[in-house]
Motif scaffolding. Structure first.
Motif, short mmCIF file in Angstrom:
data_model
loop_
_atom_site.label_atom_id
_atom_site.label_comp_id
_atom_site.label_asym_id
_atom_site.label_seq_id
_atom_site.Cartn_x
_atom_site.Cartn_y
_atom_site.Cartn_z
N LEU B 54 -69.99 -39.90 -62.34
CA LEU B 54 -70.27 -38.48 -62.61
C LEU B 54 -71.17 -38.32 -63.83
CD1 LEU B 54 -66.86 -36.68 -61.92
CD2 LEU B 54 -68.92 -36.65 -60.53
N PRO B 125 -67.26 -30.93 -59.11
CA PRO B 125 -65.83 -30.61 -59.23
C PRO B 125 -65.36 -29.57 -58.21
CG PRO B 125 -66.94 -30.40 -61.36
CD PRO B 125 -67.99 -30.63 -60.35
N GLY B 128 -64.89 -31.19 -54.93
CA GLY B 128 -63.64 -31.96 -54.96
C GLY B 128 -62.43 -31.09 -54.73
#
Lengths: 212, 255
Positions: B54, B125, B128
């Motif tokens: 990331l 994010p 996710g």
């Protein structure tokens, strides 16, 4: 041309050979009973004819057409299988009698359903009855007319009167006799003496094969 | 940002918390010790790798790389959702399809409304979160379908025998599966803030953001998860119920 013809049909479930090289024909208008000890493959034969399962070997023909080449969903609307211990769906009798209409994308014809109920000695009020309040005999009668609202060409009855009280049994017998008189071909599995006497042909099965 | 920094020493000391379930397992003879250490080890390795990946992606700030990362997340979620399906005839492509559509539609709406920006630090994010919740919802949907087709096998067979197509015969089971899959997200929306302070909001508050500002993001997350789990469950359900039938519209034998 036979309505249904089984040619050298075999069926195996897992390691178990249930039917072996079964061949017979059912003509239009016949009233045939499959007899034999339990485990001889009678119910499996009915399920094969109903298109609920397919043979591992051999062929089944409906009016000369191989079942493999037919749309089985449409076929099952012509060849109706009645279970020994049927399940009623949802909440009310009406829910159950509306299902055959919904399956055919038609509006529910309440009058027709009420007429059908009368044929099995149940009043029109039964339409709104909850299925949980019905007796075993009443459930079987509702299930039977659910199969008969759209008259099939072939009716397959798998010990439908087993466990029924005498009154329900007589009502079911009368309905089956009427349906047969009106032209529906019947293939049944039964041990009931009265039903055996009513049928025109007997086919004895043993150990997954037809003897006679 | 310093307020939320965890020192290496603090992290090592917090490992003592892992010893709690280990002690429970040992005392109650649960046989979970090995599994606990394996899962903790795996989590550490995965998170370290993901952390560096990331960091790299955020530094590069490339749209294609961000897209590839979202595809990676989606594929992993699909793989895991598919594994939760008890049906031996399950199909991985169905889970991939449900997650792709569910995630990208939800993400697309968030981008179009400018709720989030096309930046890796936001998109990854959020993807996710969406895919993780969809994965749980789809797994639940698959399990309820399997239970339904097992418990209501006779009913399905009877509907098929009456001439119903496989969709009509499965509709009761299918509806229940989708409803059950969506229910936890709906229930959690009812108690959000009262019972739990969810990850997004907690993370922002940890980072020193004004809680009133943080709730805006949490509201967005609530909307997003309702959409994602709904889409994931409905697509997965409608694609996978057919796996219980063969091409001849016959209910497959139970294995």
């Amino acid at each position: 041309m036979a309505l249904i013809e089984l040619k050298q049909v075999s069926y195996r479930a897992g390691d178990q050979e249930i039917l072996q090289d079964v061949s017979f024909a059912v003509e239009e208008g016949d009233y045939l009973t499959l007899t034999g000890p339990s485990g001889s493959g009678k119910s499996t034969t009915l399920k094969l004819i109903a298109g609920l399962i397919s043979p591992n070997k051999g062929e089944i023909f409906y009016k000369g057409q191989n079942l493999d080449s037919l749309d089985l969903v449409q076929y099952r609307r012509q060849v109706s299988y009645c279970f020994q211990q049927p399940t009623l769906f949802d909440e009310t009798v009406k829910d159950n009698l509306a299902l055959p209409f919904a399956i055919r994308k038609q509006d529910f014809a309440e009058k027709r359903a009420q007429e059908a109920l009368k044929q099995v000695d149940l009043s029109a009020d039964y339409l709104d009855k909850k299925i949980t309040t019905l007796s075993g005999g009443e459930k079987q009668r509702v299930a039977l007319i659910r199969n008969l609202l759209f008259r099939p060409e072939l009716l397959l009855l798998d010990e439908v009167t087993t466990g029924l009280d005498e009154e329900s049994k007589q009502i079911v017998h009368q309905l089956i006799a009427r349906v047969h008189q009106e032209g529906t071909t019947i293939v049944q599995v039964t041990h009931d003496q009265e039903e055996l006497a009513a049928s025109k042909q007997l086919l004895h099965m043993e150990k997954g094969g037809v003897l006679k | 940002m310093k307020a939320m920094a965890v020192s290496d020493l603090s992290l090592i000391l917090s490992f003592a918390l892992v010893l709690v379930p280990v002690a429970i397992s040992w005392k109650e003879k649960l046989g979970l010790t090995r599994d606990i250490f394996y899962s903790v080890g795996r989590a550490i390795v995965q998170l370290v790798i993901v952390g560096y990946v990331l960091k790299f992606i955020m530094q590069v700030n490339n749209a294609l790389l961000t897209l590839l990362m979202t595809l990676f997340i989606i594929f992993n979620a699909a793989w895991n959702a598919n594994k939760r399906d008890p049906n031996p005839n399950r199909q991985l492509w169905q889970s991939i399809m449900a997650l792709l559509i569910g995630t990208y539609i939800t993400l697309g709406v968030l981008l179009l409304t400018q709720t989030v920006k096309l930046k890796p630090m936001q998109i990854i994010p959020i993807t996710g979160m969406i895919a993780g919740n969809e994965m749980v919802a789809m797994g639940l949907c698959y399990k309820v379908l399997a239970t339904g087709f097992h418990d209501q096998r006779q009913q399905v067979l009877e509907k098929i025998a009456l001439g119903a197509d496989v969709k009509t015969a499965s509709m009761t089971i299918l509806r229940r599966s989708i409803k059950t899959a969506m229910q936890p997200t709906i229930d959690s929306a009812k108690t959000v803030g009262l019972v739990n302070l969810p990850g997004m909001m907690s993370g922002l508050i940890f980072a020193g953001v004004d809680p009133v500002y943080a709730i805006k993001y949490q509201i967005m997350v609530t909307f997003m998860l309702l959409s994602a789990t709904g889409l994931g469950a409905v697509i997965a359900g409608y694609l996978s119920y057919r796996n219980y039938f063969n091409k001849r519209s016959q209910l497959r034998e139970e294995q």
